[in-house]
Design a protein around this motif. Sequence first.
Motif, mmCIF file in Angstrom:
data_model
loop_
_atom_site.group_PDB
_atom_site.id
_atom_site.type_symbol
_atom_site.label_atom_id
_atom_site.label_comp_id
_atom_site.label_asym_id
_atom_site.label_seq_id
_atom_site.Cartn_x
_atom_site.Cartn_y
_atom_site.Cartn_z
ATOM 1 N N SER A 1 0.829 -1.204 0.000
ATOM 2 C CA SER A 1 0.000 0.000 0.000
ATOM 3 C C SER A 1 0.868 1.261 0.000
ATOM 4 N N LEU A 2 0.323 2.313 -0.534
ATOM 5 C CA LEU A 2 0.912 3.645 -0.466
ATOM 6 C C LEU A 2 -0.212 4.652 -0.318
ATOM 7 N N ARG A 3 0.111 5.789 0.296
ATOM 8 C CA ARG A 3 -0.851 6.877 0.414
ATOM 9 C C ARG A 3 -0.233 8.124 -0.192
ATOM 10 N N LEU A 4 -0.847 8.599 -1.253
ATOM 11 C CA LEU A 4 -0.382 9.816 -1.910
ATOM 12 C C LEU A 4 -1.122 11.022 -1.353
ATOM 13 N N SER A 5 -0.427 12.136 -1.288
ATOM 14 C CA SER A 5 -1.029 13.390 -0.851
ATOM 15 C C SER A 5 -0.775 14.469 -1.883
ATOM 16 N N CYS A 6 -1.657 15.436 -1.921
ATOM 17 C CA CYS A 6 -1.524 16.563 -2.846
ATOM 18 C C CYS A 6 -1.891 17.831 -2.084
ATOM 19 N N ALA A 7 -0.890 18.619 -1.768
ATOM 20 C CA ALA A 7 -1.126 19.881 -1.073
ATOM 21 C C ALA A 7 -1.506 20.945 -2.086
ATOM 22 N N ALA A 8 -2.577 21.661 -1.794
ATOM 23 C CA ALA A 8 -3.114 22.626 -2.748
ATOM 24 C C ALA A 8 -3.039 24.048 -2.208
ATOM 25 N N ILE B 1 -10.078 7.844 -2.966
ATOM 26 C CA ILE B 1 -9.774 9.268 -3.029
ATOM 27 C C ILE B 1 -10.505 9.973 -1.894
ATOM 28 N N SER B 2 -9.835 10.944 -1.291
ATOM 29 C CA SER B 2 -10.463 11.658 -0.187
ATOM 30 C C SER B 2 -9.873 13.059 -0.079
ATOM 31 N N LYS B 3 -10.557 13.908 0.663
ATOM 32 C CA LYS B 3 -10.084 15.273 0.914
ATOM 33 C C LYS B 3 -9.885 15.454 2.415
ATOM 34 N N ASP B 4 -8.701 15.895 2.780
ATOM 35 C CA ASP B 4 -8.391 16.250 4.164
ATOM 36 C C ASP B 4 -8.532 17.753 4.257
ATOM 37 N N ASN B 5 -9.719 18.198 4.626
ATOM 38 C CA ASN B 5 -9.983 19.638 4.599
ATOM 39 C C ASN B 5 -9.162 20.399 5.629
ATOM 40 N N ALA B 6 -8.878 19.767 6.740
ATOM 41 C CA ALA B 6 -8.109 20.450 7.779
ATOM 42 C C ALA B 6 -6.742 20.866 7.260
ATOM 43 N N ASN B 7 -6.170 20.040 6.384
ATOM 44 C CA ASN B 7 -4.845 20.340 5.845
ATOM 45 C C ASN B 7 -4.894 20.771 4.382
ATOM 46 N N ILE C 1 -13.173 13.492 -7.128
ATOM 47 C CA ILE C 1 -14.038 13.831 -6.002
ATOM 48 C C ILE C 1 -14.527 15.252 -6.216
ATOM 49 N N ASP C 2 -15.831 15.476 -5.991
ATOM 50 C CA ASP C 2 -16.369 16.805 -6.257
ATOM 51 C C ASP C 2 -16.540 17.592 -4.958
ATOM 52 N N SER C 3 -17.073 18.793 -5.083
ATOM 53 C CA SER C 3 -17.221 19.670 -3.926
ATOM 54 C C SER C 3 -18.210 19.128 -2.899
ATOM 55 N N ALA C 4 -19.036 18.166 -3.310
ATOM 56 C CA ALA C 4 -19.988 17.531 -2.380
ATOM 57 C C ALA C 4 -19.469 16.187 -1.890
ATOM 58 N N PHE C 5 -18.200 15.906 -2.173
ATOM 59 C CA PHE C 5 -17.535 14.677 -1.737
ATOM 60 C C PHE C 5 -18.020 13.436 -2.470
ATOM 61 N N THR D 1 -5.680 19.122 1.724
ATOM 62 C CA THR D 1 -4.900 18.130 0.998
ATOM 63 C C THR D 1 -5.815 17.092 0.369
ATOM 64 N N LEU D 2 -5.513 16.757 -0.882
ATOM 65 C CA LEU D 2 -6.185 15.668 -1.577
ATOM 66 C C LEU D 2 -5.364 14.405 -1.360
ATOM 67 N N CYS D 3 -6.026 13.286 -1.080
ATOM 68 C CA CYS D 3 -5.311 12.044 -0.790
ATOM 69 C C CYS D 3 -5.763 10.927 -1.717
ATOM 70 N N LEU D 4 -4.868 9.951 -1.907
ATOM 71 C CA LEU D 4 -5.211 8.737 -2.634
ATOM 72 C C LEU D 4 -4.598 7.568 -1.879
ATOM 73 N N GLN D 5 -5.442 6.785 -1.235
ATOM 74 C CA GLN D 5 -5.001 5.580 -0.568
ATOM 75 C C GLN D 5 -5.008 4.453 -1.583
ATOM 76 N N MET D 6 -3.853 3.819 -1.759
ATOM 77 C CA MET D 6 -3.719 2.768 -2.758
ATOM 78 C C MET D 6 -3.371 1.462 -2.057
ATOM 79 N N ASN D 7 -4.238 0.482 -2.172
ATOM 80 C CA ASN D 7 -4.034 -0.835 -1.575
ATOM 81 C C ASN D 7 -3.922 -1.894 -2.655
#
Length: 124
Positions: free
Chosen positions: A17-24, A69-75, A51-55, A77-83
């Motif tokens: 597994s890997l988890r990718l992040s994208c800081a915007a 795919i997910s959004k970490d709104n606190a940071n 992923i859209d604005s309504a998740f 950051t867009l994420c992609l968990q790959m298993n």
Amino acid sequence: HVQLVESGGGSVQAGGSLRLSCAASVDIYSTDCMGWFRQAPGKEREGLATIDSAFNTRYEASVKDRFTISKDNANNTLCLQMNSLKPEDTAMYYCAAGRRVLGRCLTMKGAYNYWGQGTQVTVS
């Protein structure tokens, strides 16, 4: 000017597994569409997940049930968990920000006008 910076790539064995992040630099919470794409050597860039604005999320068949795919709104950051990674997942992975097409966030490259520089994922 929108900036997207990916991180989290690396080398992993098949099945791992890997988890990718994208800081915007923009507020991803309200961005119409965010997506993950990848490009292997000699191949076209392909869309994987959006992923859209309504998740609401969409996945291509090749990664459905393995990638999330997910959004970490606190940071912001867009994420992609790959298993369950496979050797054919080896590619440069990119995050992108764009607009809806016919009301949906599709995995069409042309709908995305902001791109990160990419992060390499190698599965052996």
